[in-house]
Design a protein around this motif. Sequence first.
Motif, PDB file in Angstrom:
ATOM      1  N   PRO A 116       0.811  -1.223   0.000  1.00 20.74           N
ATOM      2  CA  PRO A 116       0.000   0.000   0.000  1.00 20.74           C
ATOM      3  C   PRO A 116       0.847   1.277   0.000  1.00 20.74           C
ATOM      4  O   PRO A 116       0.500   2.255  -0.668  1.00 20.74           O
ATOM      5  N   LEU A 117       1.952   1.276   0.722  1.00 19.82           N
ATOM      6  CA  LEU A 117       2.826   2.454   0.716  1.00 19.82           C
ATOM      7  C   LEU A 117       3.447   2.678  -0.656  1.00 19.82           C
ATOM      8  O   LEU A 117       3.514   3.812  -1.147  1.00 19.82           O
ATOM      9  N   LEU A 118       3.882   1.596  -1.295  1.00 21.72           N
ATOM     10  CA  LEU A 118       4.459   1.731  -2.633  1.00 21.72           C
ATOM     11  C   LEU A 118       3.408   2.220  -3.627  1.00 21.72           C
ATOM     12  O   LEU A 118       3.687   3.089  -4.462  1.00 21.72           O
ATOM     13  N   LEU A 119       2.190   1.676  -3.550  1.00 17.86           N
ATOM     14  CA  LEU A 119       1.129   2.099  -4.457  1.00 17.86           C
ATOM     15  C   LEU A 119       0.790   3.575  -4.248  1.00 17.86           C
ATOM     16  O   LEU A 119       0.633   4.322  -5.219  1.00 17.86           O
ATOM     17  N   THR A 120       0.700   4.010  -3.015  1.00 12.95           N
ATOM     18  CA  THR A 120       0.419   5.420  -2.734  1.00 12.95           C
ATOM     19  C   THR A 120       1.509   6.303  -3.329  1.00 12.95           C
ATOM     20  O   THR A 120       1.228   7.329  -3.957  1.00 12.95           O
ATOM     21  N   GLN A 121       2.743   5.897  -3.151  1.00 15.69           N
ATOM     22  CA  GLN A 121       3.865   6.653  -3.713  1.00 15.69           C
ATOM     23  C   GLN A 121       3.758   6.717  -5.234  1.00 15.69           C
ATOM     24  O   GLN A 121       3.963   7.776  -5.838  1.00 15.69           O
ATOM     25  N   LEU A 123       1.134   6.586  -6.998  1.00 17.97           N
ATOM     26  CA  LEU A 123      -0.043   7.378  -7.373  1.00 17.97           C
ATOM     27  C   LEU A 123       0.068   8.840  -6.954  1.00 17.97           C
ATOM     28  O   LEU A 123      -0.853   9.621  -7.194  1.00 17.97           O
ATOM     29  N   SER A 124       1.166   9.234  -6.349  1.00 12.67           N
ATOM     30  CA  SER A 124       1.269  10.566  -5.752  1.00 12.67           C
ATOM     31  C   SER A 124       1.016  11.698  -6.743  1.00 12.67           C
ATOM     32  O   SER A 124       0.371  12.691  -6.405  1.00 12.67           O
ATOM     33  N   THR A 125       1.481  11.574  -7.968  1.00 10.59           N
ATOM     34  CA  THR A 125       1.257  12.624  -8.964  1.00 10.59           C
ATOM     35  C   THR A 125      -0.230  12.757  -9.281  1.00 10.59           C
ATOM     36  O   THR A 125      -0.760  13.866  -9.402  1.00 10.59           O
ATOM     37  N   LEU A 126      -0.918  11.629  -9.392  1.00 13.53           N
ATOM     38  CA  LEU A 126      -2.359  11.644  -9.682  1.00 13.53           C
ATOM     39  C   LEU A 126      -3.157  12.176  -8.497  1.00 13.53           C
ATOM     40  O   LEU A 126      -4.150  12.888  -8.679  1.00 13.53           O
ATOM     41  N   LEU A 127      -2.750  11.839  -7.297  1.00 14.58           N
ATOM     42  CA  LEU A 127      -3.417  12.359  -6.096  1.00 14.58           C
ATOM     43  C   LEU A 127      -3.205  13.868  -5.980  1.00 14.58           C
ATOM     44  O   LEU A 127      -4.132  14.609  -5.666  1.00 14.58           O
ATOM     45  N   ALA A 128      -1.996  14.321  -6.270  1.00 11.48           N
ATOM     46  CA  ALA A 128      -1.709  15.754  -6.215  1.00 11.48           C
ATOM     47  C   ALA A 128      -2.505  16.510  -7.273  1.00 11.48           C
ATOM     48  O   ALA A 128      -2.975  17.626  -7.030  1.00 11.48           O
ATOM     49  N   ALA A 129      -2.688  15.897  -8.440  1.00 14.09           N
ATOM     50  CA  ALA A 129      -3.458  16.545  -9.503  1.00 14.09           C
ATOM     51  C   ALA A 129      -4.896  16.787  -9.067  1.00 14.09           C
ATOM     52  O   ALA A 129      -5.500  17.801  -9.424  1.00 14.09           O
ATOM     53  N   ALA A 130      -5.445  15.880  -8.278  1.00 13.67           N
ATOM     54  CA  ALA A 130      -6.810  16.061  -7.775  1.00 13.67           C
ATOM     55  C   ALA A 130      -6.884  17.236  -6.805  1.00 13.67           C
ATOM     56  O   ALA A 130      -7.868  17.974  -6.789  1.00 13.67           O
ATOM     57  N   THR A 132      -4.743  19.927  -6.740  1.00 17.90           N
ATOM     58  CA  THR A 132      -4.443  21.189  -7.420  1.00 17.90           C
ATOM     59  C   THR A 132      -5.430  21.509  -8.535  1.00 17.90           C
ATOM     60  O   THR A 132      -5.491  22.646  -8.993  1.00 17.90           O
ATOM     61  N   GLY A 133      -6.175  20.499  -8.980  1.00 17.62           N
ATOM     62  CA  GLY A 133      -7.114  20.704 -10.069  1.00 17.62           C
ATOM     63  C   GLY A 133      -6.511  20.540 -11.444  1.00 17.62           C
ATOM     64  O   GLY A 133      -7.169  20.719 -12.451  1.00 17.62           O
ATOM     65  N   ASP A 134      -5.234  20.207 -11.508  1.00 20.48           N
ATOM     66  CA  ASP A 134      -4.565  19.990 -12.783  1.00 20.48           C
ATOM     67  C   ASP A 134      -4.524  18.491 -13.072  1.00 20.48           C
ATOM     68  O   ASP A 134      -4.328  17.680 -12.171  1.00 20.48           O
ATOM     69  N   ASP A 135      -4.710  18.123 -14.336  1.00 22.24           N
ATOM     70  CA  ASP A 135      -4.552  16.732 -14.706  1.00 22.24           C
ATOM     71  C   ASP A 135      -3.074  16.415 -14.815  1.00 22.24           C
ATOM     72  O   ASP A 135      -2.285  17.209 -15.306  1.00 22.24           O
ATOM     73  N   ALA A 136      -2.710  15.227 -14.323  1.00 20.68           N
ATOM     74  CA  ALA A 136      -1.315  14.775 -14.450  1.00 20.68           C
ATOM     75  C   ALA A 136      -1.108  14.304 -15.880  1.00 20.68           C
ATOM     76  O   ALA A 136      -2.006  13.758 -16.508  1.00 20.68           O
ATOM     77  N   GLU A 137       0.078  14.516 -16.394  1.00 21.29           N
ATOM     78  CA  GLU A 137       0.420  13.970 -17.700  1.00 21.29           C
ATOM     79  C   GLU A 137       0.688  12.486 -17.521  1.00 21.29           C
ATOM     80  O   GLU A 137       1.279  12.066 -16.534  1.00 21.29           O
ATOM     81  N   ALA A 138       0.252  11.694 -18.465  1.00 17.13           N
ATOM     82  CA  ALA A 138       0.413  10.234 -18.368  1.00 17.13           C
ATOM     83  C   ALA A 138       1.871   9.865 -18.135  1.00 17.13           C
ATOM     84  O   ALA A 138       2.160   8.937 -17.402  1.00 17.13           O
ATOM     85  N   GLY A 139       2.797  10.580 -18.726  1.00 21.90           N
ATOM     86  CA  GLY A 139       4.213  10.277 -18.550  1.00 21.90           C
ATOM     87  C   GLY A 139       4.739  10.650 -17.178  1.00 21.90           C
ATOM     88  O   GLY A 139       5.762  10.172 -16.752  1.00 21.90           O
ATOM     89  N   ASP A 140       4.021  11.536 -16.459  1.00 21.57           N
ATOM     90  CA  ASP A 140       4.466  11.963 -15.146  1.00 21.57           C
ATOM     91  C   ASP A 140       4.026  11.019 -14.034  1.00 21.57           C
ATOM     92  O   ASP A 140       4.582  11.018 -12.957  1.00 21.57           O
ATOM     93  N   ALA A 141       2.988  10.240 -14.267  1.00 20.45           N
ATOM     94  CA  ALA A 141       2.435   9.381 -13.218  1.00 20.45           C
ATOM     95  C   ALA A 141       3.383   8.233 -12.950  1.00 20.45           C
ATOM     96  O   ALA A 141       3.890   7.606 -13.844  1.00 20.45           O
ATOM     97  N   GLY A 142       3.532   7.928 -11.654  1.00 15.33           N
ATOM     98  CA  GLY A 142       4.357   6.799 -11.268  1.00 15.33           C
ATOM     99  C   GLY A 142       5.751   7.223 -11.244  1.00 15.33           C
ATOM    100  O   GLY A 142       6.706   6.762 -11.003  1.00 15.33           O
TER     101      GLY A 142
END
Length: 142
Positions: A116-121, A123-130, A132-142
């Motif tokens: 779960p800690l690794l998965l959260t890490q 997903l961090s870019t996608l969680l942050a995008a939610a 800030t209201g900005d969509d994460a770029e697919a290449g930035d996730a993970g």
Amino acid sequence: MQKTALITGAGRGLGRELAIEAVRRGFRVYAGVRSTAEPFPASEIVPVPLDVTDEAQRRGVVQQIAAEAGRLDLLIHNAGVNSSSVLFGPAETQVRFGSLTRGALLGVTEVNAVAPLLLTQELSTLLAAAVTGDDAEAGDAG
């Protein structure tokens, strides 16, 4: 924009009910499942193969959510095993107290804490995008 959720361990029991409830509350749900035997009752529930201990499967889910949603508003870590499944599970995998092995206990820790800690890490870019209201770029996730 519709909110997006990932629920691990959503193939049955509590995880499945959480996925159904999240849809009722307006979420599109990525339902992490180990098998897709029973279909979900709503088209807003997207079953995704996810054994949380499998790095390639975690990466695949992160990439899919990034490409399709660009953000993740809700993460529920429901996948897990408990020590009673090690002690009292099916006879062929049962380990009796007094003969517990380090490997069996580390397996429980891997599923319940490390993954779960690794998965959260991841997903961090996608969680942050939610947030800030900005969509994460697919290449930035993970």
